[in-house]
Every structure is written in C-alpha cells, then in structure tokens.
Enzyme design. Structure first.
Site, PDB file in Angstrom:
ATOM      1  N   CYS A 191      32.519  42.413  47.711  1.00 50.59           N
ATOM      2  CA  CYS A 191      32.616  41.273  48.625  1.00 50.59           C
ATOM      3  C   CYS A 191      32.881  41.817  50.023  1.00 50.59           C
ATOM      4  O   CYS A 191      32.646  43.004  50.285  1.00 50.59           O
ATOM      5  CB  CYS A 191      33.676  40.269  48.162  1.00 50.59           C
ATOM      6  SG  CYS A 191      35.359  40.913  48.112  1.00 50.59           S
TER       7      CYS A 191
ATOM      8  N   ASN B  91      37.237  42.947  49.809  1.00 45.22           N
ATOM      9  CA  ASN B  91      37.759  43.529  48.557  1.00 45.22           C
ATOM     10  C   ASN B  91      39.221  43.131  48.309  1.00 45.22           C
ATOM     11  O   ASN B  91      39.985  43.885  47.710  1.00 45.22           O
ATOM     12  CB  ASN B  91      37.599  45.058  48.536  1.00 45.22           C
ATOM     13  CG  ASN B  91      37.793  45.711  47.160  1.00 45.22           C
ATOM     14  OD1 ASN B  91      38.155  46.873  47.066  1.00 45.22           O
ATOM     15  ND2 ASN B  91      37.574  44.965  46.084  1.00 45.22           N
TER      16      ASN B  91
ATOM     17  N   CYS C  92      39.870  39.291  48.002  1.00 39.58           N
ATOM     18  CA  CYS C  92      39.855  37.946  47.405  1.00 39.58           C
ATOM     19  C   CYS C  92      38.928  37.836  46.198  1.00 39.58           C
ATOM     20  O   CYS C  92      39.393  37.686  45.072  1.00 39.58           O
ATOM     21  CB  CYS C  92      39.453  36.901  48.452  1.00 39.58           C
ATOM     22  SG  CYS C  92      40.662  36.698  49.778  1.00 39.58           S
ATOM     23  N   ARG C  93      37.611  37.908  46.425  1.00 42.87           N
ATOM     24  CA  ARG C  93      36.666  37.607  45.355  1.00 42.87           C
ATOM     25  C   ARG C  93      36.398  38.777  44.412  1.00 42.87           C
ATOM     26  O   ARG C  93      36.481  38.618  43.181  1.00 42.87           O
ATOM     27  CB  ARG C  93      35.330  37.127  45.948  1.00 42.87           C
ATOM     28  CG  ARG C  93      35.421  35.768  46.588  1.00 42.87           C
ATOM     29  CD  ARG C  93      34.219  35.497  47.460  1.00 42.87           C
ATOM     30  NE  ARG C  93      34.221  36.357  48.652  1.00 42.87           N
ATOM     31  CZ  ARG C  93      33.255  36.416  49.547  1.00 42.87           C
ATOM     32  NH1 ARG C  93      32.165  35.689  49.371  1.00 42.87           N
ATOM     33  NH2 ARG C  93      33.354  37.199  50.600  1.00 42.87           N
ATOM     34  N   SER C  94      36.023  39.937  44.946  1.00 42.73           N
ATOM     35  CA  SER C  94      35.628  41.036  44.043  1.00 42.73           C
ATOM     36  C   SER C  94      36.776  41.528  43.158  1.00 42.73           C
ATOM     37  O   SER C  94      36.511  41.933  42.016  1.00 42.73           O
ATOM     38  CB  SER C  94      34.942  42.188  44.795  1.00 42.73           C
ATOM     39  OG  SER C  94      35.767  42.752  45.775  1.00 42.73           O
TER      40      SER C  94
ATOM     41  N   ASP D  53      33.395  32.468  50.049  1.00 46.54           N
ATOM     42  CA  ASP D  53      34.598  33.139  50.550  1.00 46.54           C
ATOM     43  C   ASP D  53      35.761  32.142  50.599  1.00 46.54           C
ATOM     44  O   ASP D  53      35.696  31.154  51.315  1.00 46.54           O
ATOM     45  CB  ASP D  53      34.279  33.660  51.958  1.00 46.54           C
ATOM     46  CG  ASP D  53      35.405  34.473  52.550  1.00 46.54           C
ATOM     47  OD1 ASP D  53      36.498  34.509  51.952  1.00 46.54           O
ATOM     48  OD2 ASP D  53      35.187  35.069  53.613  1.00 46.54           O
TER      49      ASP D  53
END
Ligand code: 4NP
Length: 175
Positions: free
Chosen positions: A19, A22, A24-26, A136
């Site tokens: 993301c 690195n 929040c999402r990934s 995001d």
C-alpha cells in the site's frame, strides 16, 4: 520425488502486499493472509510480507486503528514493521499485491525491466470485484478500518485459492 531447491522451486511461492504507507492496509492484509495460510497448513510453503511505496513510516508499527481492527478479529499485527518497496522485491516475490490503482502505478514505476512477478490489485482475485480498490482508511474513522478488514479478508481468501492452484500445479510437475 522429494522437492529440490532450484531457481524456480515450484513447491513454494511468495506474496508481498503493498500500500502507500505500509501502516494501514497492507499490514492488515498481511495479517489476514498469514492467518489463512497457517490454517491451511501452508505456512512453510508461502513467504509473506508487506511494504509501502512511500518512505514516511519506515520502521514503524502498524497504525493503532489497524492493530485494533485486526485484534477484534483475533489477529495480532502489532509486531509488523513498515518498510519501503524496493527493486529486489520483484525477484523475491511471485505475487505483488496492490491495494488500489495508485499503488499499482507506483509499483510499476519501481519495477525493473523484464521482471516476472505478477502485479495485481487484491480485489482482482475476487470474481465480480476486479478493478475495485481497498480504499485508504488513513483519514477515515473506525468504520473505514472495519471496511479495510472486510475487503482484505475477501481478497485474501480468493488470493489463497489462486496461490493454492499455483502450488498444486507445481506439485504435479514435481511428481
Ligand atoms: P496505508 O495508509 O497506505 O494503507 O498504509 C496510509 C498511511 C499513511 C499515509 C497515507 C496512507 N500518509 O499519508 O502518511
């Protein structure tokens, strides 16, 4: 016969989630995928990591809101540390999995010419959700992090089926 170590060891594969930050999402996707892979008994056959295209958060743990949503679903991601995507990742990982189209463009901008990694968006693996992003959540609220988790799980379940098929084809070639 017994699996042999060689340049293209088809009994093993590797997945890198990417993301922007690195944090929040990934990391959520990495945590969910690790959990699914462990439950499937494939932990020793699939290398898993995550990275960001940006460099702002290198060395930091995941956002507390990502840790919280993962914990609510029984997954501990507090030990992960952010790093930046690098050119070597394109040789090390078979699947490089972006969260959104912006990540995808940034990944392609870093990719060495002639690399053989499969670069895709996570939800491309989900039939009917091709082209859709994992949005995001950084400037959002807890509900946005819950949505990150939901989409990460959907994507990772589908991704595992694709990865499993790649391993099965490899196993057949070994026999
Ligand atoms: P991620 O979220 O890409 O899911 O880790 C973000 C984290 C930090 C920033 C943007 C997105 N930021 O601008 O610092």
């Amino acid at each position: 016969g017994a699996p042999q170590t060689r340049e293209q060891d088809v009994t093993k594969t590797s997945v890198l989630f990417v993301c922007l930050g690195n944090i929040c999402r990934s990391p959520v996707a990495e945590g969910v995928f690790r959990d699914l892979v462990a439950q499937a008994g494939l932990a020793d056959r699939i290398e898993i990591d995550s990275a960001g295209t940006g460099d702002w958060h290198i060395g930091r743990g995941p956002d507390p809101r990502s840790c919280a949503v993962a914990a609510r679903h029984g997954i501990d991601i507090t030990g992960l540390r952010a790093r930046q995507l690098c050119r070597a990742d394109f040789a090390r990982f078979r699947f490089i999995v972006a969260m959104d189209a912006s990540n995808l463009a940034d990944i392609r901008a870093v990719a060495p010419a002639g690399h053989s990694a499969e670069v895709r968006m996570l939800l491309d693996f989900v039939p009917g959700m091709e082209g859709r992003p994992v949005p995001d959540p950084y400037y959002g609220g807890p509900e946005d992090f819950e949505e990150t988790y939901r989409l990460a799980r959907l994507g990772c379940e589908a991704l595992l089926e694709t990865v499993r098929a790649a391993l099965a084809v490899g196993a057949a070639a070994e026999a």
